[in-house]
Design an enzyme around this catalytic site. Structure first.
Site, PDB file in Angstrom:
ATOM      1  N   CYS A 120       8.155  10.375  -6.396  1.00 17.40           N
ATOM      2  CA  CYS A 120       7.721  10.492  -7.782  1.00 17.40           C
ATOM      3  C   CYS A 120       7.767  12.014  -8.613  1.00 17.40           C
ATOM      4  CB  CYS A 120       6.765   9.538  -8.195  1.00 17.40           C
ATOM      5  SG  CYS A 120       6.899   7.484  -9.030  1.00 17.40           S
ATOM      6  N   HIS A 257       5.121  12.939 -15.423  1.00 18.62           N
ATOM      7  CA  HIS A 257       5.466  11.455 -15.212  1.00 18.62           C
ATOM      8  C   HIS A 257       4.686  10.087 -15.596  1.00 18.62           C
ATOM      9  CE1 HIS A 257       6.515   8.567 -11.841  1.00 18.62           C
ATOM     10  NE2 HIS A 257       5.813   8.181 -11.450  1.00 18.62           N
ATOM     11  N   ASN A 287       8.128   2.942 -14.968  1.00 15.58           N
ATOM     12  CA  ASN A 287       7.346   3.952 -14.093  1.00 15.58           C
ATOM     13  C   ASN A 287       8.908   3.940 -13.225  1.00 15.58           C
ATOM     14  OD1 ASN A 287       7.827   5.471 -11.834  1.00 15.58           O
ATOM     15  ND2 ASN A 287       5.448   4.645 -11.662  1.00 15.58           N
TER      16      ASN A 287
END
Length: 330
Positions: A120, A257, A287
């Protein structure tokens, strides 16, 4: 205002773009096949929908679409690019790299391309890496892409993880430009990266070509990831502020993020960043790992929030753990 050695070559964002799969899946639709509910997902994560790729929407396909959009926004063609860096944990193939597959799809015959794998945090790592090439004169323009098809590595019987992730891609074009040598310059002002491999078992995929010979599935200890994300990653943000002579008050936008709304808001509160400065897209994208920051940047640019001259911070934490932050003057 911090003064750097004069002149300073900066990596300036001159275009951004994004791409999403055609299929949008709401929480209600997901609850028909997974033991979950819209209320459960929204309360714990802030996610309301995500996009899931079909068989033909591979990571490189989505990445190439985002790259073309970024090139169009910059008024450039693939021939104007010297470097492609693609951040991804879900490549089309073990090799060649997804970046070279995007290079071929764009018809780019020159330059060089490679992938970065920091889960990520991958896009922050990729921006930082591209900045090194541009600021040292090794390249003039770079395409930096975050592209993922995390739906391929999810265990769809594990409701604690499969509801969290989505697919997509985002890209920016960076161009080397000379700055005056102050924190008022446009471009990447500073970046800070970290990793700590001792946390491998908190967020990982239980397979790979060198271990099981399989793709494997994502596994996560959610509480441990939450605790680390909120409590232990402020070092890179504080370092970026110190290096640039700026503070949270100077930020126009914080683009973290997009993993979980609760993590994002708790982190902003801890850092003293006003919530109205936080760009949130986790509700619409879920996500998307390395794609989440460039997707959010493109949304905020297109709706007029991010404007030339704005000070923007990007920040992420990924499996490993890996984490990082970068300050960019738009």
């Amino acid at each position: 205002m911090t003064v750097f050695s004069n002149p300073v070559r900066r990596s300036v964002v001159i275009g951004c773009g994004s791409a999403l799969p055609a299929r949008c899946v709401t929480n209600d639709e997901l609850s028909r096949t997974v033991d979950t509910s819209d209320d459960w997902i929204v309360q714990r994560t802030g996610i309301r929908q995500r996009y899931l790729a079909d068989a033909g929407e591979t990571t490189s396909v989505l990445g190439a679409r985002a790259a073309r959009a970024a090139l169009d926004a910059a008024g450039l063609t693939a021939d104007d690019i010297d470097l492609i860096i693609c951040a991804t944990s879900t490549p089309d193939h073990t090799f060649p790299s997804t970046a070279t597959e995007i290079q071929a799809a764009l018809g780019m015959r020159g330059g060089f391309a490679f992938d970065v794998q920091a889960v990520c945090a991958g896009f922050v790592y990729a921006v930082t890496t591209a900045d090194k090439f541009l600021s040292t004169g090794s390249a003039r323009r770079a395409l930096v892409i975050g592209a993922e098809t995390f739906s391929r590595i999810l265990d769809w019987e594990d409701r604690t993880t499969c509801v969290l992730f989505g697919d997509g891609a985002g890209a920016i074009v960076l161009e080397a430009q000379d700055g005056a040598g102050t924190s008022a310059d446009r471009g990447v002002l500073t970046a800070s990266l970290r990793s700590d491999g001792r946390h491998r078992d908190k967020l990982y995929v239980d397979g790979g070509p060198g271990s099981t010979g399989t793709t494997g599935h994502l596994r996560m200890t959610g509480k441990e990831v939450f605790r680390f994300a909120v409590g232990s990653v402020t070092d890179v943000i504080d370092e970026a502020f110190r290096a640039s002579g700026t503070t949270a008050d100077d930020l126009a936008w914080f683009v973290p993020h997009q993993a979980n709304r609760r993590i994002i808001e708790a982190s902003a509160d801890k850092l003293g960043i006003a919530r109205e400065k936080v760009v949130l897209t986790v509700d619409r994208h879920g996500n998307t790992s390395a794609a989440s920051i460039p997707l959010a940047l493109d949304v905020a640019c297109k709706d007029g929030r991010i404007r030339a001259g704005d000070l923007v911070m990007i920040e992420a934490i990924g499996g490993g753990f890996t984490w990082g932050a970068a300050l960019i003057r738009w």
